[in-house]
Scaffold this motif. Structure first.
Motif, PDB file in Angstrom:
ATOM      1  N   ASP A  97      80.847  35.502   5.706  1.00  0.00           N
ATOM      2  CA  ASP A  97      80.785  34.562   4.779  1.00  0.00           C
ATOM      3  C   ASP A  97      82.307  34.228   4.156  1.00  0.00           C
ATOM      4  O   ASP A  97      81.722  33.247   3.405  1.00  0.00           O
ATOM      5  N   LYS A 112      78.817  44.271   9.305  1.00  0.00           N
ATOM      6  CA  LYS A 112      79.733  43.980   8.508  1.00  0.00           C
ATOM      7  C   LYS A 112      80.831  43.449   8.871  1.00  0.00           C
ATOM      8  O   LYS A 112      80.832  42.491   7.969  1.00  0.00           O
ATOM      9  N   LEU A 114      79.794  39.704   9.189  1.00  0.00           N
ATOM     10  CA  LEU A 114      79.035  39.156   8.092  1.00  0.00           C
ATOM     11  C   LEU A 114      80.146  38.625   7.570  1.00  0.00           C
ATOM     12  O   LEU A 114      80.293  37.992   6.278  1.00  0.00           O
ATOM     13  N   THR A 115      81.447  39.504   7.757  1.00  0.00           N
ATOM     14  CA  THR A 115      83.036  39.110   6.469  1.00  0.00           C
ATOM     15  C   THR A 115      82.944  37.951   6.706  1.00  0.00           C
ATOM     16  O   THR A 115      84.092  37.250   6.586  1.00  0.00           O
ATOM     17  N   LEU A 121      74.142  35.579  12.703  1.00  0.00           N
ATOM     18  CA  LEU A 121      75.573  35.263  12.209  1.00  0.00           C
ATOM     19  C   LEU A 121      76.383  34.123  12.372  1.00  0.00           C
ATOM     20  O   LEU A 121      76.713  33.436  11.472  1.00  0.00           O
TER      21      LEU A 121
END
Length: 161
Positions: free
Chosen positions: A60, A53, A56-57, A123
């Motif tokens: 993003d 997470k 991914l943050t 990622l």
């Protein structure tokens, strides 16, 4: 004949399209990894989920800023994108190393062993393509980019690339 400004954007636009297509391919790979985990009932422990997470943050945010930088042809986000790229690379290395250590210590299950590193690497690759999108506006010969680099207090284009 195209105006010079439009003609100069064809190469960068093509590269951005290629990077977005690659991101789509990577997203499909991530979907396949997720599907495999679900189908085979592989479970990541909570700390690994939290690490994903966090990565991914970062990715993003990097992607969003890169699209904004490209769309608006602004250097406004350049320093943040460079920082995020570095953070993503460091996080990916750390997560790969930690996961290998957890496998050796039997804190993680080997059957999931290849999926987690693939997810982390995927990622990170999205982050690389996001950076490429942002950098597509950098053209050493552009007066506009030179002016923007000066505004951002970047000495030379080589410092950025």
């Amino acid at each position: 004949m195209l105006p010079t400004e439009d003609a100069e954007m064809i190469g960068p636009m093509y590269q951005v399209i290629t990077d977005i297509e690659r991101i789509g391919d990577i997203a499909k790979t991530i979907g396949n990894i997720t599907e495999t985990c679900y189908r085979k009932q592989y479970k990541l422990d909570e700390s690994h989920k939290e690490d994903i997470k966090e990565l991914l943050t970062l990715v993003d945010e990097e992607f969003g800023l890169s699209i904004d930088m490209f769309t608006h042809k602004t250097m406004e986000h350049l320093n943040r994108i460079l920082k995020l790229e570095d953070d993503v690379d460091q996080k990916e290395k750390k997560l790969q190393k930690t996961y290998q250590r957890d496998i050796k210590r039997r804190l993680s299950k080997p059957r999931e062993g290849m999926l987690y590193p693939d997810l982390v690497a995927s990622l990170e690759r999205i982050g690389d393509h996001a950076t490429n999108i942002a950098f597509s506006i950098l053209n050493e010969d552009s007066d506009e980019v030179r002016d923007l680099l000066e505004e951002e207090h970047v000495d030379t284009i080589e410092d950025v690339l």
